[in-house]
Every structure is written in C-alpha cells, then in structure tokens.
Design an enzyme around this catalytic site. Structure first.
Site, PDB file in Angstrom:
ATOM      1  N   ASP A   1      23.809  22.311 -13.017  1.00  0.00           N
ATOM      2  CA  ASP A   1      23.097  23.257 -12.475  1.00  0.00           C
ATOM      3  C   ASP A   1      21.899  23.786 -13.111  1.00  0.00           C
ATOM      4  OD1 ASP A   1      24.731  24.090 -10.044  1.00  0.00           O
ATOM      5  OD2 ASP A   1      26.343  25.013 -11.429  1.00  0.00           O
TER       6      ASP A   1
ATOM      7  N   HIS B   1      21.461  19.914  -9.012  1.00  0.00           N
ATOM      8  CA  HIS B   1      21.477  20.992  -8.229  1.00  0.00           C
ATOM      9  C   HIS B   1      20.201  22.101  -8.632  1.00  0.00           C
ATOM     10  CE1 HIS B   1      23.709  24.778  -6.388  1.00  0.00           C
ATOM     11  NE2 HIS B   1      22.240  24.254  -5.787  1.00  0.00           N
TER      12      HIS B   1
ATOM     13  N   GLY C   1      -4.434   5.109   5.800  1.00  0.00           N
ATOM     14  CA  GLY C   1      -4.725   5.029   6.964  1.00  0.00           C
ATOM     15  C   GLY C   1      -6.409   4.914   7.078  1.00  0.00           C
ATOM     16  N   PHE C   2      -6.957   5.737   6.449  1.00  0.00           N
ATOM     17  CA  PHE C   2      -8.433   5.626   6.459  1.00  0.00           C
ATOM     18  C   PHE C   2      -9.109   5.960   5.342  1.00  0.00           C
ATOM     19  CE2 PHE C   2      -6.795   7.559  10.574  1.00  0.00           C
ATOM     20  CZ  PHE C   2      -7.329   6.662  11.331  1.00  0.00           C
TER      21      PHE C   2
ATOM     22  N   GLY D   1     -12.472   7.043   2.923  1.00  0.00           N
ATOM     23  CA  GLY D   1     -13.423   8.199   2.759  1.00  0.00           C
ATOM     24  C   GLY D   1     -12.587   9.562   2.516  1.00  0.00           C
TER      25      GLY D   1
ATOM     26  N   ASP E   1      -4.922   4.140  -5.518  1.00  0.00           N
ATOM     27  CA  ASP E   1      -5.743   3.661  -4.247  1.00  0.00           C
ATOM     28  C   ASP E   1      -6.000   5.083  -3.484  1.00  0.00           C
ATOM     29  OD1 ASP E   1      -6.764   2.372  -2.159  1.00  0.00           O
ATOM     30  OD2 ASP E   1      -4.914   1.268  -1.614  1.00  0.00           O
TER      31      ASP E   1
ATOM     32  N   SER F   1     -15.063   3.731  -1.158  1.00  0.00           N
ATOM     33  CA  SER F   1     -16.353   4.466  -0.506  1.00  0.00           C
ATOM     34  C   SER F   1     -17.213   4.610  -1.835  1.00  0.00           C
ATOM     35  CB  SER F   1     -15.826   5.736   0.186  1.00  0.00           C
ATOM     36  OG  SER F   1     -15.107   5.498   1.086  1.00  0.00           O
TER      37      SER F   1
HETATM   38 ZN    ZN Z   1      25.687  23.879  -8.402  1.00  0.00          ZN
END
Ligand code: ZN
Length: 172
Positions: free
Chosen positions: A3, A34, A96-97, A99, A129, A152
């Site tokens: 905890d 937790h 994805g792209f 720049g 990267d 870039s």
């Molecule tokens: Zn707990």
C-alpha cells in the site's frame, strides 16, 4: 500487497519507491503494488521491479485512465524482455509523422531504462526517435541515450553534413 500512500490523494503516508525496491532483497514473492497517490502516471515507473506483478491505480487519480493503464502495461512489457534486447527504442513523438515536437515524458522513460541497465548489468543500447534536434540533444544524451534518430533536424538544415556534426558534438 504494497500500500503506497502519499498524504495527498489519501490522508496518510506509507512508503515510497526506495523502500519498495529494497524489498527485493528480502523476498522473492510477487509484488502487488496499490498506488493510493496523486499523479500515478508520473510515479508508476518508479515501482517497477523484477517482482512487480501488478500495479493498481485509482480511477479518480487518473486524468486519462486509459492512457495510464496503457503506459503501465508498456512498462512491464519492456522489463520482461530487457535482458534479451540489443537495443530499446523510445518513441518521443506519437508514431506516424515526421516533424512533431518532442514529448518530454520520453526523457523519464530513457532515464528509467538507463537505471535498469545499470542496476541489472544489461547491455542494450537506448535509442530515441522523434523531435530530437539541436535544442534538446544534449539533454537527451545526458538522460542515457546512445543513439538519436534525427529527421527534420538534419534534413531541414541548409548544410546536412554540418548539422550532423553539430548534433554529434552536443551529444558529448
Ligand atoms: Zn491496498
């Protein structure tokens, strides 16, 4: 079951990551962590050990619960295979792209990987990267990056060769 309370999300303070990590020396049992803390996105990585089986967070403590759970899962996924890897790539933009601008939390990932590598004697290289350029390559390198991918920052320069030299010089 560990905890963790921060005196902020709940009105009591228990233990933090340093004590939690020291438990590894005393038991080989799996840890069920937790986190009763604010900002679990920021602190969950600190509770990853080879024995950390579960990390639970409170939905009320997460601005984007889905993202929090995804990043916790990603943490453990890397830990399990780190000893097999020659290289671990940290994406510092959304894939994805080209720049795009650098996502600052990527530096924390790098630091955590560098710590893991030192702690365990692993030999993987750390590659980054996305969004790396003259403005941040020194910081990226200081965090533990061995290989920086620059798109870039290199191909947007007037003199590509000169830019590569400048970047390498700043990596120290
Ligand atoms: Zn707990």
């Amino acid at each position: 079951h560990v905890d963790v309370m921060d005196g902020h999300f709940v009105p009591n303070i228990t233990i933090g990551p340093a004590v939690m990590k020291s438990l590894v020396r005393w038991t080989s049992m799996p840890f069920d962590v937790h986190l009763m803390i604010s900002d679990p996105d920021k602190y969950a990585p600190l509770f990853v050990t080879p024995q950390t089986e579960f990390i639970t967070v409170h939905a009320e403590a997460c601005t984007h619960l889905h993202r929090t759970l995804q990043s916790i899962r990603a943490l453990s996924a890397v830990e399990y295979v780190a000893d097999l890897a020659d290289l671990i790539l940290v994406m510092s933009v959304n894939p994805g792209f080209g720049g795009q601008s650098f996502i600052p939390s990527a530096l924390e990932k790098v630091q955590r990987l560098a710590d893991l590598r030192a702690e365990k004697g692993y030999t993987f290289e750390i590659e980054i990267d996305g969004g790396v350029g003259l403005g941040n390559i020194a910081e990226v390198s200081a965090a533990g990056v061995d290989i920086a991918v620059a798109g870039s920052a290199v191909y947007g320069a007037e003199d590509v060769g000169q830019r590569v030299k400048e970047l390498v010089a700043r990596m120290g």
